[in-house]
Write a protein that holds these residues in place. Sequence first.
Motif, PDB file in Angstrom:
ATOM      1  N   ARG A  49       0.821  -1.211   0.000  1.00  0.00           N
ATOM      2  CA  ARG A  49       0.000   0.000   0.000  1.00  0.00           C
ATOM      3  C   ARG A  49       0.858   1.267   0.000  1.00  0.00           C
ATOM      4  NH1 ARG A  49      -4.787  -0.817   4.311  1.00  0.00           N
ATOM      5  NH2 ARG A  49      -3.114  -1.345   5.725  1.00  0.00           N
ATOM      6  N   PHE A  72       0.567   7.592  -4.615  1.00  0.00           N
ATOM      7  CA  PHE A  72      -0.601   8.290  -5.153  1.00  0.00           C
ATOM      8  C   PHE A  72      -0.911   9.542  -4.334  1.00  0.00           C
ATOM      9  CE2 PHE A  72      -2.422   3.978  -6.746  1.00  0.00           C
ATOM     10  CZ  PHE A  72      -1.367   3.882  -7.645  1.00  0.00           C
ATOM     11  N   PHE A 109      -5.417   9.455 -10.821  1.00  0.00           N
ATOM     12  CA  PHE A 109      -4.797   8.329 -10.130  1.00  0.00           C
ATOM     13  C   PHE A 109      -4.612   7.163 -11.101  1.00  0.00           C
ATOM     14  CE2 PHE A 109      -7.096  10.242  -6.372  1.00  0.00           C
ATOM     15  CZ  PHE A 109      -5.945  10.736  -5.764  1.00  0.00           C
ATOM     16  N   LYS A 147      -4.321   4.151 -10.328  1.00  0.00           N
ATOM     17  CA  LYS A 147      -5.072   3.028  -9.766  1.00  0.00           C
ATOM     18  C   LYS A 147      -5.998   3.593  -8.702  1.00  0.00           C
ATOM     19  CE  LYS A 147      -4.341  -1.450  -7.468  1.00  0.00           C
ATOM     20  NZ  LYS A 147      -3.322  -2.375  -6.908  1.00  0.00           N
ATOM     21  N   SER A 170      -7.601   4.431  -5.415  1.00  0.00           N
ATOM     22  CA  SER A 170      -7.125   4.435  -4.033  1.00  0.00           C
ATOM     23  C   SER A 170      -8.098   5.229  -3.176  1.00  0.00           C
ATOM     24  CB  SER A 170      -5.728   5.055  -3.948  1.00  0.00           C
ATOM     25  OG  SER A 170      -5.375   5.309  -2.596  1.00  0.00           O
ATOM     26  N   ALA A 202      -6.058   7.854  -0.981  1.00  0.00           N
ATOM     27  CA  ALA A 202      -5.574   8.993  -1.758  1.00  0.00           C
ATOM     28  C   ALA A 202      -6.732   9.884  -2.197  1.00  0.00           C
ATOM     29  CB  ALA A 202      -4.794   8.494  -2.965  1.00  0.00           C
ATOM     30  N   THR A 203      -7.866   9.278  -2.520  1.00  0.00           N
ATOM     31  CA  THR A 203      -9.045  10.072  -2.885  1.00  0.00           C
ATOM     32  C   THR A 203      -9.501  10.922  -1.706  1.00  0.00           C
ATOM     33  OG1 THR A 203      -9.763   8.398  -4.490  1.00  0.00           O
ATOM     34  CG2 THR A 203     -11.416   9.982  -3.749  1.00  0.00           C
ATOM     35  N   ALA A 247     -11.899   6.978  -6.205  1.00  0.00           N
ATOM     36  CA  ALA A 247     -12.622   5.889  -5.551  1.00  0.00           C
ATOM     37  C   ALA A 247     -14.101   6.246  -5.453  1.00  0.00           C
ATOM     38  CB  ALA A 247     -12.041   5.635  -4.164  1.00  0.00           C
ATOM     39  N   PRO A 262     -12.674  -2.862  -6.388  1.00  0.00           N
ATOM     40  CA  PRO A 262     -13.125  -1.594  -5.804  1.00  0.00           C
ATOM     41  C   PRO A 262     -14.644  -1.479  -5.915  1.00  0.00           C
ATOM     42  CG  PRO A 262     -11.255  -1.237  -7.274  1.00  0.00           C
ATOM     43  CD  PRO A 262     -11.696  -2.655  -7.481  1.00  0.00           C
ATOM     44  N   ILE A 287      -7.015  -6.796  -4.647  1.00  0.00           N
ATOM     45  CA  ILE A 287      -6.710  -5.489  -4.055  1.00  0.00           C
ATOM     46  C   ILE A 287      -5.374  -5.510  -3.318  1.00  0.00           C
ATOM     47  CG2 ILE A 287      -7.560  -3.632  -2.590  1.00  0.00           C
ATOM     48  CD1 ILE A 287      -9.302  -4.220  -5.046  1.00  0.00           C
TER      49      ILE A 287
END
Length: 429
Positions: free
Chosen positions: A131, A135, A169, A171, A173, A176-177, A197, A309, A338
């Motif tokens: 993890r 990001f 992003f 990917k 996250s 991060a969002t 996300a 997700p 994930i």
Amino acid sequence: MDKIRIVGGNELNGTISISGAKNAALPLMIASLLTDETLTLENVPRLRDVAQLTQILSNHGVDYSVDGKRAGDDSLKGQTLHLTAGEIVDTTAPYELVSKMRASFWVIGPLLARMHQAQVSLPGGCAIGTRPVDFFIDGLRALGADLDIDKGYIVGSCKGGLKGARVNFPKVSVGATHTVLMAATLAKGETVIENAAREPEVVDLANCLKGMGAIIEGAGTDTIHVQGVDRLHAYRHAVIPDRIETGTYAMAVAMTGGKVLLEGARADLLDSAIETLRGAGAEITQTPEGLLVARNGNGIKPVDISTEPFPGFPTDLQAQFMALMTKAQGTSRITENIFENRFMHVQELARLGAKIQLDGQVATIEGVSELHGAQVMATDLRASVSLVIAGLVAQGETTVSRVYHLDRGFERLEDKLSRCGAQIERISA
């Protein structure tokens, strides 16, 4: 160190009150750093992670209070928390605090947005995967932050404040969002967050921020638009019910049989998991009071799943569903997409008699007619509760150690289950 002792074989019948979502409450608490006025949060769960984050926020200068108990209050229902960051006295989040809980790293966004500087330790948390924070760093840099890594800390500044930008992003996250969304509320101009996300917890945060005066559109989709404002203000917000706790108890009922009302639960927060459980033989009905869960008389059917997700099947329910599949009438497969290290519960389920084979990120579960009680050890938050679910039907006694993992995300689980007929208790060492 506390342990959980379970004697299996009892059906679950009754009512379980679903707590506020931990994964929503934590970013909501962090959002209090964005304003000098009071943010009041209702339906906050009583969890170790919440207490830990309260300590971290207090270190930054956030004053907090909790509404006292009143006559007739149910101790298994949420608390009301008042957070006031009138003056941020310290923009450093130290290692000894952040290392205990990964989500505390998210304070970096609000601190940069409001104070234009931050020094935050690299995060800790459950050992379920690497993890990385790339990001987070890239997103905040896009907003104009100058960030460096120095001796295990992210050291950042943004002279003159953050500026709106396009953040894409690579990917999805959730963390991060959350972080970029909070930071963007006080940035100058418009921020567009792409590949955001879509989780309900992100929507809950956005709704709270909008109540505080933020201008946000698109939360719940993969593109979020944020128009920065000069300041945010006081607001009162109720945390959404915990969809992971809901899914966990629904799987426990599917495992043991019986009928339980999950009070306050919402089906729209976990459609994929509900459909999966129905495929496995559970009967789930939305009522005005919550979700009514029962298992039909045909036993547990095998179902294949892949974690994804939102709105896909949640990785946070993967371990619990694996426990359920150990009693399915056939073979099922679980693909974990994930986190790369989230099958640590397999060896512990095997101690109870489960038959599970691993091939990379795919677990093949051959259902067995009986599980047998044993001493097992929790390895992370969700793995710990999967062992409880298995123990509810295992013959004899199961003892789960290292339950401090459990206390991070499930509010008084043993009390909620015992109220519905489970023979379960906490043993203090």
